[in-house]
Design a protein around this motif. Sequence first.
Motif, PDB file in Angstrom:
ATOM      1  N   ASP A 177      -2.122  -8.098   0.051  1.00 37.99           N
ATOM      2  CA  ASP A 177      -2.167  -9.479  -0.450  1.00 37.99           C
ATOM      3  C   ASP A 177      -3.445  -9.757  -1.232  1.00 37.99           C
ATOM      4  O   ASP A 177      -3.438 -10.508  -2.201  1.00 37.99           O
ATOM      5  N   GLU A 178      -4.538  -9.174  -0.807  1.00 39.25           N
ATOM      6  CA  GLU A 178      -5.826  -9.415  -1.455  1.00 39.25           C
ATOM      7  C   GLU A 178      -5.958  -8.698  -2.803  1.00 39.25           C
ATOM      8  O   GLU A 178      -6.663  -9.164  -3.692  1.00 39.25           O
ATOM      9  N   PHE A 179      -5.276  -7.552  -2.926  1.00 39.59           N
ATOM     10  CA  PHE A 179      -5.337  -6.755  -4.154  1.00 39.59           C
ATOM     11  C   PHE A 179      -3.913  -6.414  -4.612  1.00 39.59           C
ATOM     12  O   PHE A 179      -3.505  -5.249  -4.591  1.00 39.59           O
ATOM     13  N   PRO A 180      -3.158  -7.422  -5.036  1.00 38.86           N
ATOM     14  CA  PRO A 180      -1.770  -7.163  -5.438  1.00 38.86           C
ATOM     15  C   PRO A 180      -1.705  -6.204  -6.626  1.00 38.86           C
ATOM     16  O   PRO A 180      -2.528  -6.268  -7.543  1.00 38.86           O
ATOM     17  N   GLY A 181      -0.758  -5.292  -6.554  1.00 41.30           N
ATOM     18  CA  GLY A 181      -0.579  -4.328  -7.628  1.00 41.30           C
ATOM     19  C   GLY A 181      -1.535  -3.160  -7.592  1.00 41.30           C
ATOM     20  O   GLY A 181      -1.488  -2.291  -8.474  1.00 41.30           O
ATOM     21  N   GLU A 182      -2.407  -3.114  -6.603  1.00 38.09           N
ATOM     22  CA  GLU A 182      -3.418  -2.047  -6.527  1.00 38.09           C
ATOM     23  C   GLU A 182      -3.115  -1.012  -5.449  1.00 38.09           C
ATOM     24  O   GLU A 182      -3.955  -0.159  -5.160  1.00 38.09           O
ATOM     25  N   GLU A 183      -1.909  -1.064  -4.882  1.00 40.21           N
ATOM     26  CA  GLU A 183      -1.591  -0.174  -3.767  1.00 40.21           C
ATOM     27  C   GLU A 183      -1.787   1.302  -4.115  1.00 40.21           C
ATOM     28  O   GLU A 183      -2.368   2.058  -3.340  1.00 40.21           O
ATOM     29  N   ALA A 184      -1.319   1.710  -5.305  1.00 41.27           N
ATOM     30  CA  ALA A 184      -1.426   3.119  -5.694  1.00 41.27           C
ATOM     31  C   ALA A 184      -2.887   3.536  -5.850  1.00 41.27           C
ATOM     32  O   ALA A 184      -3.283   4.622  -5.392  1.00 41.27           O
ATOM     33  N   ARG A 185      -3.692   2.686  -6.478  1.00 45.09           N
ATOM     34  CA  ARG A 185      -5.120   3.021  -6.654  1.00 45.09           C
ATOM     35  C   ARG A 185      -5.836   3.051  -5.313  1.00 45.09           C
ATOM     36  O   ARG A 185      -6.704   3.907  -5.080  1.00 45.09           O
ATOM     37  N   ILE A 186      -5.505   2.113  -4.440  1.00 47.42           N
ATOM     38  CA  ILE A 186      -6.127   2.083  -3.113  1.00 47.42           C
ATOM     39  C   ILE A 186      -5.782   3.365  -2.355  1.00 47.42           C
ATOM     40  O   ILE A 186      -6.664   4.011  -1.767  1.00 47.42           O
ATOM     41  N   THR A 187      -4.520   3.765  -2.398  1.00 48.09           N
ATOM     42  CA  THR A 187      -4.095   4.980  -1.699  1.00 48.09           C
ATOM     43  C   THR A 187      -4.790   6.210  -2.272  1.00 48.09           C
ATOM     44  O   THR A 187      -5.278   7.065  -1.530  1.00 48.09           O
ATOM     45  N   ALA A 188      -4.847   6.296  -3.597  1.00 45.10           N
ATOM     46  CA  ALA A 188      -5.490   7.447  -4.239  1.00 45.10           C
ATOM     47  C   ALA A 188      -6.965   7.524  -3.878  1.00 45.10           C
ATOM     48  O   ALA A 188      -7.484   8.599  -3.549  1.00 45.10           O
ATOM     49  N   LEU A 189      -7.649   6.396  -3.935  1.00 46.12           N
ATOM     50  CA  LEU A 189      -9.075   6.376  -3.631  1.00 46.12           C
ATOM     51  C   LEU A 189      -9.321   6.645  -2.149  1.00 46.12           C
ATOM     52  O   LEU A 189     -10.279   7.332  -1.784  1.00 46.12           O
ATOM     53  N   LYS A 190      -8.424   6.157  -1.323  1.00 50.96           N
ATOM     54  CA  LYS A 190      -8.554   6.379   0.122  1.00 50.96           C
ATOM     55  C   LYS A 190      -8.485   7.869   0.452  1.00 50.96           C
ATOM     56  O   LYS A 190      -9.233   8.355   1.304  1.00 50.96           O
ATOM     57  N   THR A 191      -7.617   8.592  -0.241  1.00 51.51           N
ATOM     58  CA  THR A 191      -7.472  10.021   0.054  1.00 51.51           C
ATOM     59  C   THR A 191      -8.570  10.869  -0.568  1.00 51.51           C
ATOM     60  O   THR A 191      -8.844  11.964  -0.085  1.00 51.51           O
ATOM     61  N   SER A 192      -9.210  10.346  -1.627  1.00 52.83           N
ATOM     62  CA  SER A 192     -10.230  11.149  -2.304  1.00 52.83           C
ATOM     63  C   SER A 192     -11.669  10.774  -1.936  1.00 52.83           C
ATOM     64  O   SER A 192     -12.594  11.510  -2.261  1.00 52.83           O
TER      65      SER A 192
END
Length: 80
Positions: free
Chosen positions: A10-25
Amino acid sequence: MSNTPHTLKDEFPGEEARITALKTSDSRFASLLEEYDVVNDQVHRAESRIDTVSEEHEEGLRRNRSRLKDQIAAALRATV
């Protein structure tokens, strides 16, 4: 105060893919996300009166959540 959970989705709509990518790297970013989720849950429980805390403690939790959100936003901006 609102007792609506402030999920990262909800806080970062549309950023799910970037959040996931950054979380794994980036382990530091992953830790920020984990800390945000813990603090956000504490805020939600306090606002919902599930946990009884002082107003000062609740406000401190909100400030901490805001600080973490700012750090997450800065990390997302840095990866553009």
